[in-house]
Scaffold this motif. Structure first.
Motif, PDB file in Angstrom:
ATOM      1  N   LYS A  36      -2.109   6.272  -0.700  1.00 57.81           N
ATOM      2  CA  LYS A  36      -3.305   5.465  -0.485  1.00 57.81           C
ATOM      3  C   LYS A  36      -3.655   5.402   0.990  1.00 57.81           C
ATOM      4  N   ARG A  37      -2.630   5.228   1.838  1.00 53.48           N
ATOM      5  CA  ARG A  37      -2.829   5.181   3.281  1.00 53.48           C
ATOM      6  C   ARG A  37      -3.424   6.504   3.786  1.00 53.48           C
ATOM      7  N   GLU A  38      -2.892   7.619   3.264  1.00 52.18           N
ATOM      8  CA  GLU A  38      -3.390   8.941   3.661  1.00 52.18           C
ATOM      9  C   GLU A  38      -4.853   9.116   3.260  1.00 52.18           C
ATOM     10  N   LEU A  39      -5.195   8.676   2.059  1.00 55.74           N
ATOM     11  CA  LEU A  39      -6.580   8.778   1.612  1.00 55.74           C
ATOM     12  C   LEU A  39      -7.501   7.949   2.493  1.00 55.74           C
ATOM     13  N   GLU A  40      -7.064   6.758   2.849  1.00 60.97           N
ATOM     14  CA  GLU A  40      -7.876   5.911   3.728  1.00 60.97           C
ATOM     15  C   GLU A  40      -8.056   6.538   5.105  1.00 60.97           C
ATOM     16  N   LYS A  41      -7.000   7.195   5.622  1.00 57.66           N
ATOM     17  CA  LYS A  41      -7.095   7.883   6.917  1.00 57.66           C
ATOM     18  C   LYS A  41      -8.114   9.023   6.843  1.00 57.66           C
ATOM     19  N   LYS A  42      -8.043   9.818   5.753  1.00 56.93           N
ATOM     20  CA  LYS A  42      -8.987  10.924   5.584  1.00 56.93           C
ATOM     21  C   LYS A  42     -10.424  10.408   5.513  1.00 56.93           C
ATOM     22  N   LYS A  43     -10.608   9.340   4.746  1.00 59.51           N
ATOM     23  CA  LYS A  43     -11.935   8.753   4.590  1.00 59.51           C
ATOM     24  C   LYS A  43     -12.471   8.277   5.933  1.00 59.51           C
ATOM     25  N   GLN A  44     -11.620   7.634   6.719  1.00 59.09           N
ATOM     26  CA  GLN A  44     -12.023   7.138   8.040  1.00 59.09           C
ATOM     27  C   GLN A  44     -12.360   8.296   8.978  1.00 59.09           C
TER      28      GLN A  44
ATOM     29  N   ILE B 252       0.859  -1.183   0.000  1.00 57.70           N
ATOM     30  CA  ILE B 252       0.000   0.000   0.000  1.00 57.70           C
ATOM     31  C   ILE B 252       0.893   1.229   0.000  1.00 57.70           C
TER      32      ILE B 252
ATOM     33  N   LYS C  88     -15.682   9.768   8.083  1.00 63.78           N
ATOM     34  CA  LYS C  88     -16.739   8.858   8.505  1.00 63.78           C
ATOM     35  C   LYS C  88     -17.032   9.034   9.994  1.00 63.78           C
TER      36      LYS C  88
END
Length: 147
Positions: A9-17, A5, A20
């Motif tokens: 990608k990790r940063e985007l997933e953190k932002k998304k979380q 990863i 949420k």
């Protein structure tokens, strides 16, 4: 072999979380505050001038209206004045037999059929016309060249 990863990608997933979680918090706050408003706070009144207020009307200032004083009627067709309007032919398709006239006093455009035209016209001509209700709105009728 598992795919690595990337950092972005990790940063985007953190932002998304985090978004949420924020959304969940706001939802819980709305649920918690929903019961605070009472029914009386939601009632609105209309005063004698037609303005919406939160205070009930004063029944002591109530005016008596005689029902015979209220006049409800519409003008008969003969009583209405036929006004002749002035406009400019914005678009005219001679082959298909229709066009549009733009009223000089307003920005309204009116549809017309060639059968409503009394003299030969072309785009840009100044004309006089009257209005008549058609199936899809007001149509220009009795169109003549303006003098």
């Amino acid at each position: 072999m598992p795919m690595a990863i990337s950092f972005s990608k990790r940063e985007l997933e953190k932002k998304k979380q985090s978004k949420k979680l924020e959304k969940q918090k706001r939802k819980e706050e709305r649920k918690a505050n929903a019961g605070n408003g009472s029914f009386e706070d939601m009632i609105a009144y209309v005063d004698e001038n037609g303005l919406i207020t939160d205070t009930p009307p004063d029944m002591n200032n109530k005016q008596e209206i005689n029902i015979e004083d209220i006049a409800v009627s519409t003008l008969k067709k003969e009583e209405t004045e036929e006004t002749v309007l002035r406009g400019r032919v914005e678009y005219f398709n001679e082959d298909r037999g229709f066009g549009f006239i733009k009223d000089v006093n307003s920005t309204e455009k009116y549809f017309f059929y060639i059968t409503s035209v009394q003299n030969p016209i072309v785009e840009g001509n100044m004309v006089t016309f009257e209005l008549e209700r058609g199936r899809k709105g007001m149509n220009a009728v009795r169109i003549a060249l303006a003098s």
